[in-house]
Write a protein that holds these residues in place. Sequence first.
Motif, PDB file in Angstrom:
ATOM      1  N   ALA A  58       0.820  -1.203   0.000  1.00 15.14           N
ATOM      2  CA  ALA A  58       0.000   0.000   0.000  1.00 15.14           C
ATOM      3  C   ALA A  58       0.855   1.255   0.000  1.00 15.14           C
ATOM      4  CB  ALA A  58      -0.922  -0.004   1.224  1.00 15.14           C
ATOM      5  N   ALA A  59       1.929   1.251   0.793  1.00  9.23           N
ATOM      6  CA  ALA A  59       2.816   2.415   0.837  1.00  9.23           C
ATOM      7  C   ALA A  59       3.519   2.622  -0.496  1.00  9.23           C
ATOM      8  CB  ALA A  59       3.846   2.240   1.948  1.00  9.23           C
ATOM      9  N   GLU A  60       3.996   1.528  -1.098  1.00  7.09           N
ATOM     10  CA  GLU A  60       4.671   1.658  -2.385  1.00  7.09           C
ATOM     11  C   GLU A  60       3.714   2.111  -3.470  1.00  7.09           C
ATOM     12  OE1 GLU A  60       6.531  -2.176  -2.784  1.00  7.09           O
ATOM     13  OE2 GLU A  60       8.403  -1.449  -1.880  1.00  7.09           O
ATOM     14  N   GLY A  61       2.451   1.692  -3.394  1.00  9.93           N
ATOM     15  CA  GLY A  61       1.456   2.166  -4.355  1.00  9.93           C
ATOM     16  C   GLY A  61       1.223   3.662  -4.233  1.00  9.93           C
ATOM     17  N   TYR A  62       1.164   4.140  -2.984  1.00 11.20           N
ATOM     18  CA  TYR A  62       1.028   5.582  -2.767  1.00 11.20           C
ATOM     19  C   TYR A  62       2.251   6.316  -3.293  1.00 11.20           C
ATOM     20  CZ  TYR A  62       1.563   9.966  -0.270  1.00 11.20           C
ATOM     21  OH  TYR A  62       1.798  11.285   0.037  1.00 11.20           O
ATOM     22  N   ALA A  64       4.343   5.439  -5.585  1.00 14.55           N
ATOM     23  CA  ALA A  64       4.452   5.380  -7.041  1.00 14.55           C
ATOM     24  C   ALA A  64       3.701   6.520  -7.706  1.00 14.55           C
ATOM     25  CB  ALA A  64       3.928   4.040  -7.553  1.00 14.55           C
ATOM     26  N   GLY A  65       2.645   6.977  -7.068  1.00 14.71           N
ATOM     27  CA  GLY A  65       1.879   8.095  -7.609  1.00 14.71           C
ATOM     28  C   GLY A  65       2.534   9.441  -7.401  1.00 14.71           C
ATOM     29  N   GLY A  68       9.265  11.318  -8.602  1.00 13.42           N
ATOM     30  CA  GLY A  68       9.836  12.592  -8.996  1.00 13.42           C
ATOM     31  C   GLY A  68      10.014  13.528  -7.834  1.00 13.42           C
ATOM     32  N   GLU A  69       9.382  13.199  -6.687  1.00 11.89           N
ATOM     33  CA  GLU A  69       9.498  14.044  -5.512  1.00 11.89           C
ATOM     34  C   GLU A  69      10.588  13.572  -4.550  1.00 11.89           C
ATOM     35  OE1 GLU A  69       5.747  14.469  -3.576  1.00 11.89           O
ATOM     36  OE2 GLU A  69       4.652  14.809  -5.425  1.00 11.89           O
ATOM     37  N   GLU A  70      11.171  12.411  -4.807  1.00 13.24           N
ATOM     38  CA  GLU A  70      12.130  11.852  -3.870  1.00 13.24           C
ATOM     39  C   GLU A  70      13.527  12.407  -4.132  1.00 13.24           C
ATOM     40  OE1 GLU A  70      11.942   7.639  -3.817  1.00 13.24           O
ATOM     41  OE2 GLU A  70       9.777   7.576  -3.464  1.00 13.24           O
ATOM     42  N   PRO A  71      14.280  12.730  -3.059  1.00 14.35           N
ATOM     43  CA  PRO A  71      15.621  13.295  -3.230  1.00 14.35           C
ATOM     44  C   PRO A  71      16.613  12.236  -3.688  1.00 14.35           C
ATOM     45  CG  PRO A  71      15.187  12.890  -0.920  1.00 14.35           C
ATOM     46  CD  PRO A  71      13.902  12.595  -1.644  1.00 14.35           C
ATOM     47  N   ALA A  72      17.686  12.684  -4.309  1.00 14.32           N
ATOM     48  CA  ALA A  72      18.773  11.779  -4.663  1.00 14.32           C
ATOM     49  C   ALA A  72      19.498  11.347  -3.393  1.00 14.32           C
ATOM     50  CB  ALA A  72      19.738  12.472  -5.610  1.00 14.32           C
ATOM     51  N   TYR A  90      -1.200   5.417   8.878  1.00 11.58           N
ATOM     52  CA  TYR A  90      -0.923   6.843   8.755  1.00 11.58           C
ATOM     53  C   TYR A  90       0.501   7.115   8.252  1.00 11.58           C
ATOM     54  CZ  TYR A  90      -5.057   7.777  11.737  1.00 11.58           C
ATOM     55  OH  TYR A  90      -6.312   7.860  12.259  1.00 11.58           O
ATOM     56  N   ALA A  91       1.473   6.364   8.749  1.00 11.72           N
ATOM     57  CA  ALA A  91       2.881   6.737   8.554  1.00 11.72           C
ATOM     58  C   ALA A  91       3.674   5.762   7.693  1.00 11.72           C
ATOM     59  CB  ALA A  91       3.562   6.882   9.914  1.00 11.72           C
ATOM     60  N   ALA A  92       3.006   4.785   7.070  1.00 13.42           N
ATOM     61  CA  ALA A  92       3.733   3.756   6.331  1.00 13.42           C
ATOM     62  C   ALA A  92       4.702   4.292   5.280  1.00 13.42           C
ATOM     63  CB  ALA A  92       2.747   2.780   5.684  1.00 13.42           C
ATOM     64  N   PRO A  93       4.346   5.297   4.472  1.00 10.61           N
ATOM     65  CA  PRO A  93       5.318   5.774   3.475  1.00 10.61           C
ATOM     66  C   PRO A  93       6.634   6.229   4.094  1.00 10.61           C
ATOM     67  CG  PRO A  93       3.142   6.576   2.929  1.00 10.61           C
ATOM     68  CD  PRO A  93       3.034   5.955   4.300  1.00 10.61           C
ATOM     69  N   ALA A  94       6.582   6.867   5.262  1.00 15.44           N
ATOM     70  CA  ALA A  94       7.819   7.328   5.906  1.00 15.44           C
ATOM     71  C   ALA A  94       8.661   6.149   6.385  1.00 15.44           C
ATOM     72  CB  ALA A  94       7.485   8.259   7.072  1.00 15.44           C
TER      73      ALA A  94
END
Length: 381
Positions: A58-62, A64-65, A68-72, A90-94
């Motif tokens: 679920a986090a990776e799906g979010y 993926a949308g 381009g916003e992720e830092p090098a 709430y916090a899975a992407p982090a």
Amino acid sequence: MRKHNAIVRIPPALLLVASILGHAGPSAAGAADGGVRSPVDSVGYATAVSQVEAIVSAAEGYMAGRRGEEPALPAGPMIGGICPHDDYIYAAPAYVKLLRNLEARLVVLVGVSHSARREGIRGKVVFDTFRAWKGPYGEVPVSSIRDDIIGAMPPDLVLASEKLHAVEHSLEGLIPFIQYPWPGGPAAEEQGGGRRVEILPVLVTMLPGGSFQDAAGAFAEALRVQMEKRRMKLGRDVAIIISADCVHYGDEEWGGRNYAPFGTGREGYRKAVEQDIDIATSTLSGRIDGRKIEAFRGRVDSGEFQNPYIIPWCGVYSIPFGMSVIAGLCAPEGREAPLGVMLDYSTSLDPGRIDAGLSGLGATNIATLRHWVGYTAVGYW
């Protein structure tokens, strides 16, 4: 973090009510079983492999949308990081953005002790007494390096407490992601398919006056000596992961406290988020030295035991201690000062709940403009 209304289901001798910034799932066990620490929260955190896979997907799906916003990322293995400890939905992407970069097989976990203030405990680095922690992919051994570090530190700065660790949630939420066999990472070698990893869990209480530098310095030096003896390198073999949530905001369900200096409308939310991001970018990112660590403390730490927050960050003690340890391990290896890269900032309102399908994972508290929490993921190289 949060979850202050729930009761921790543990044996009567340890029965405690979660603190104002506490967190406990209503069906949790939280006790030792044959020297193995069992999870406290079975609502907000995963206890089964299927739940871990569902929340990572679920986090990776979010994510993926929002490509381009992720830092090098800098070259080389990540040596440490700051990770949330709120509910996964709430916090899975982090969690994912940080811990998918972990390569080390010994992970020093630096956590918050939500019950220390209630118990009147300060001036201590709190070690556990378990031989292992239970995770979705099997048991995670506690490294034997723990005893060597305890023996090398000043006794007045050390506390070994099964009780404080048994009821504390701030580290257990990281275990499933540390075990997870990330694609491209070290091979899955452990029972159940997870990564083979050892942990060194510590909780940080208020360290007043000079005891902060004494404790962080003694811990870093003791760890450095043991790494040298074992020919372990920072990042490749050892990493320090700090558990912390950002601002706790609002005027509802915070135990009668008002944590809403900017108000509880959309404008108040915007200002509080801007303040959080400013703290993270100005004190936790870039090259980390003593000035930045003190700047963080100056922004969030009141210096008072009973009312510890200028801004209620659930990492007021764990962050500066963990950052000091990371910085203290760099110089002896001839490394530059650690470089912090802010990988994520989010709140329990934005993006809000991640859809984890039928995983059984849930929320242990509300997320509204009158009660929300911020999260950051900062990696160190």
